[in-house]
Design a protein around this motif. Structure first.
Motif, PDB file in Angstrom:
ATOM      1  N   LEU A  76      -6.776  -7.779 -16.491  1.00 48.19           N
ATOM      2  CA  LEU A  76      -6.561  -6.370 -16.174  1.00 48.19           C
ATOM      3  C   LEU A  76      -7.124  -5.480 -17.280  1.00 48.19           C
ATOM      4  CD1 LEU A  76      -5.313  -4.685 -13.904  1.00 48.19           C
ATOM      5  CD2 LEU A  76      -3.178  -4.656 -15.209  1.00 48.19           C
ATOM      6  N   GLU A  77      -6.954  -5.908 -18.509  1.00 43.40           N
ATOM      7  CA  GLU A  77      -7.520  -5.146 -19.636  1.00 43.40           C
ATOM      8  C   GLU A  77      -9.046  -5.156 -19.574  1.00 43.40           C
ATOM      9  OE1 GLU A  77      -7.533  -5.244 -24.538  1.00 43.40           O
ATOM     10  OE2 GLU A  77      -5.974  -6.313 -23.419  1.00 43.40           O
ATOM     11  N   LEU A 134       8.212  -4.283  -4.561  1.00 42.02           N
ATOM     12  CA  LEU A 134       7.009  -5.052  -4.253  1.00 42.02           C
ATOM     13  C   LEU A 134       6.637  -4.906  -2.787  1.00 42.02           C
ATOM     14  CD1 LEU A 134       4.832  -6.986  -5.204  1.00 42.02           C
ATOM     15  CD2 LEU A 134       6.410  -8.890  -4.793  1.00 42.02           C
ATOM     16  N   MET A 135       7.627  -4.841  -1.937  1.00 46.08           N
ATOM     17  CA  MET A 135       7.380  -4.702  -0.507  1.00 46.08           C
ATOM     18  C   MET A 135       6.649  -3.398  -0.202  1.00 46.08           C
ATOM     19  SD  MET A 135      10.166  -4.879   2.596  1.00 46.08           S
ATOM     20  CE  MET A 135      10.544  -6.601   2.303  1.00 46.08           C
ATOM     21  N   ARG A 174      -8.168   3.319  -8.780  1.00 46.83           N
ATOM     22  CA  ARG A 174      -6.901   3.335  -8.032  1.00 46.83           C
ATOM     23  C   ARG A 174      -6.327   1.922  -7.901  1.00 46.83           C
ATOM     24  NH1 ARG A 174      -6.675   3.094  -2.465  1.00 46.83           N
ATOM     25  NH2 ARG A 174      -8.914   3.589  -2.368  1.00 46.83           N
ATOM     26  N   HIS A 175      -7.193   0.951  -7.646  1.00 47.03           N
ATOM     27  CA  HIS A 175      -6.735  -0.434  -7.516  1.00 47.03           C
ATOM     28  C   HIS A 175      -6.222  -0.971  -8.850  1.00 47.03           C
ATOM     29  CE1 HIS A 175      -8.309  -0.115  -3.590  1.00 47.03           C
ATOM     30  NE2 HIS A 175      -9.564  -0.465  -3.854  1.00 47.03           N
ATOM     31  N   ILE A 176      -6.891  -0.638  -9.936  1.00 48.52           N
ATOM     32  CA  ILE A 176      -6.434  -1.075 -11.257  1.00 48.52           C
ATOM     33  C   ILE A 176      -5.036  -0.544 -11.535  1.00 48.52           C
ATOM     34  CG2 ILE A 176      -6.825  -0.776 -13.740  1.00 48.52           C
ATOM     35  CD1 ILE A 176      -9.823  -0.938 -13.200  1.00 48.52           C
ATOM     36  N   ARG A 181       0.934  -1.806 -11.812  1.00 46.87           N
ATOM     37  CA  ARG A 181       2.317  -1.752 -11.326  1.00 46.87           C
ATOM     38  C   ARG A 181       2.781  -3.143 -10.874  1.00 46.87           C
ATOM     39  NH1 ARG A 181       2.369   2.797  -6.884  1.00 46.87           N
ATOM     40  NH2 ARG A 181       4.553   2.108  -6.720  1.00 46.87           N
ATOM     41  N   LEU A 182       1.877  -3.909 -10.260  1.00 48.06           N
ATOM     42  CA  LEU A 182       2.208  -5.282  -9.867  1.00 48.06           C
ATOM     43  C   LEU A 182       2.547  -6.116 -11.102  1.00 48.06           C
ATOM     44  CD1 LEU A 182       2.333  -7.659  -7.850  1.00 48.06           C
ATOM     45  CD2 LEU A 182      -0.141  -7.917  -8.159  1.00 48.06           C
ATOM     46  N   ARG A 183       1.801  -5.904 -12.164  1.00 49.29           N
ATOM     47  CA  ARG A 183       2.077  -6.635 -13.413  1.00 49.29           C
ATOM     48  C   ARG A 183       3.509  -6.380 -13.885  1.00 49.29           C
ATOM     49  NH1 ARG A 183      -0.665  -5.174 -19.283  1.00 49.29           N
ATOM     50  NH2 ARG A 183       0.607  -6.627 -20.538  1.00 49.29           N
TER      51      ARG A 183
END
Length: 206
Positions: A76-77, A134-135, A174-176, A181-183
């Motif tokens: 991610l970084e 997450l949902m 936007r995806h990053i 947030r998923l992380r």
């Protein structure tokens, strides 16, 4: 499965022989606390006789999380660095790699065995019920569509080799952000699961 921190029902279908042969905390809990919905007259459902080594499961889950969530964070970084250098395809691929790591870590820590796919949409479906956050993370809103999983799924397989693959800078950024947030959710949910293992392991030791 339901309970133990998972607020929603998620249906798993496995052959009875497979369930009995597995040595993961997920299947032990299913055999211990699960309700038998149907079985033929010749099949006898047996509950486990021995306690599961949850203290060991906690150690293994913690080590797995520390190793592979760190790799996801590194990807991610790298995605952010690539984006700042205007390497958009590379940034999209690194973001997809990070997402795959976070989902696989979450699945492994919660279930105690490895995921059998790298498909982001399948992995999300299998883990989304672990958390309301997450949902909803990748659900479309009233005004905005959310295509993060489908776009990163394409990036994972096409960003490196397909000359026709294209993704915009704004979309990649936007995806990053969403995978960031998923992380955080992955870390939160894994911590909860490890604490659950430690709690049962501590009760067993006393």
């Amino acid at each position: 499965g339901i309970g133990h921190g998972a607020p929603y029902l998620n249906l798993y279908v496995y052959h009875a022989g497979y369930v009995v042969s597995q040595t993961s905390p997920f299947f032990w809990l299913a055999r211990t606390e699960g309700i038998l919905a149907y079985a033929s007259d010749r099949y006898k459902f047996r509950r486990p006789r021995k306690m599961f080594p949850f203290a060991q499961a906690a150690c293994e889950a913690r080590a797995y999380y520390a190793t592979f969530a760190a790799l996801g964070a590194e990807f991610l970084e790298q995605a952010g660095t690539a984006l700042s250098e205007n390497k958009i395809r590379q940034a999209a691929f690194f973001t997809a790699q990070a997402a795959v790591y976070f989902y696989r870590v979450l699945f492994r820590v919660y279930h105690g065995f490895e995921e059998d796919t790298h498909d982001l949409q399948i992995m999300h479906e299998r883990t989304r019920t672990l958390s309301a956050e997450l949902m909803l993370l990748f659900e479309p809103g009233n005004y905005d569509s959310v295509d993060t999983l489908s776009r990163l799924r394409q990036a994972y397989t096409k960003a490196r080799y397909d000359p026709d693959f294209f993704i915009s800078r704004d979309d990649t950024e936007r995806h990053i952000h969403r995978i960031g947030r998923l992380r955080k959710l992955c870390g939160k949910l894994c911590s909860q699961r490890i604490a659950f293992y430690e709690g049962i392991g501590g009760q067993t030791a006393r």
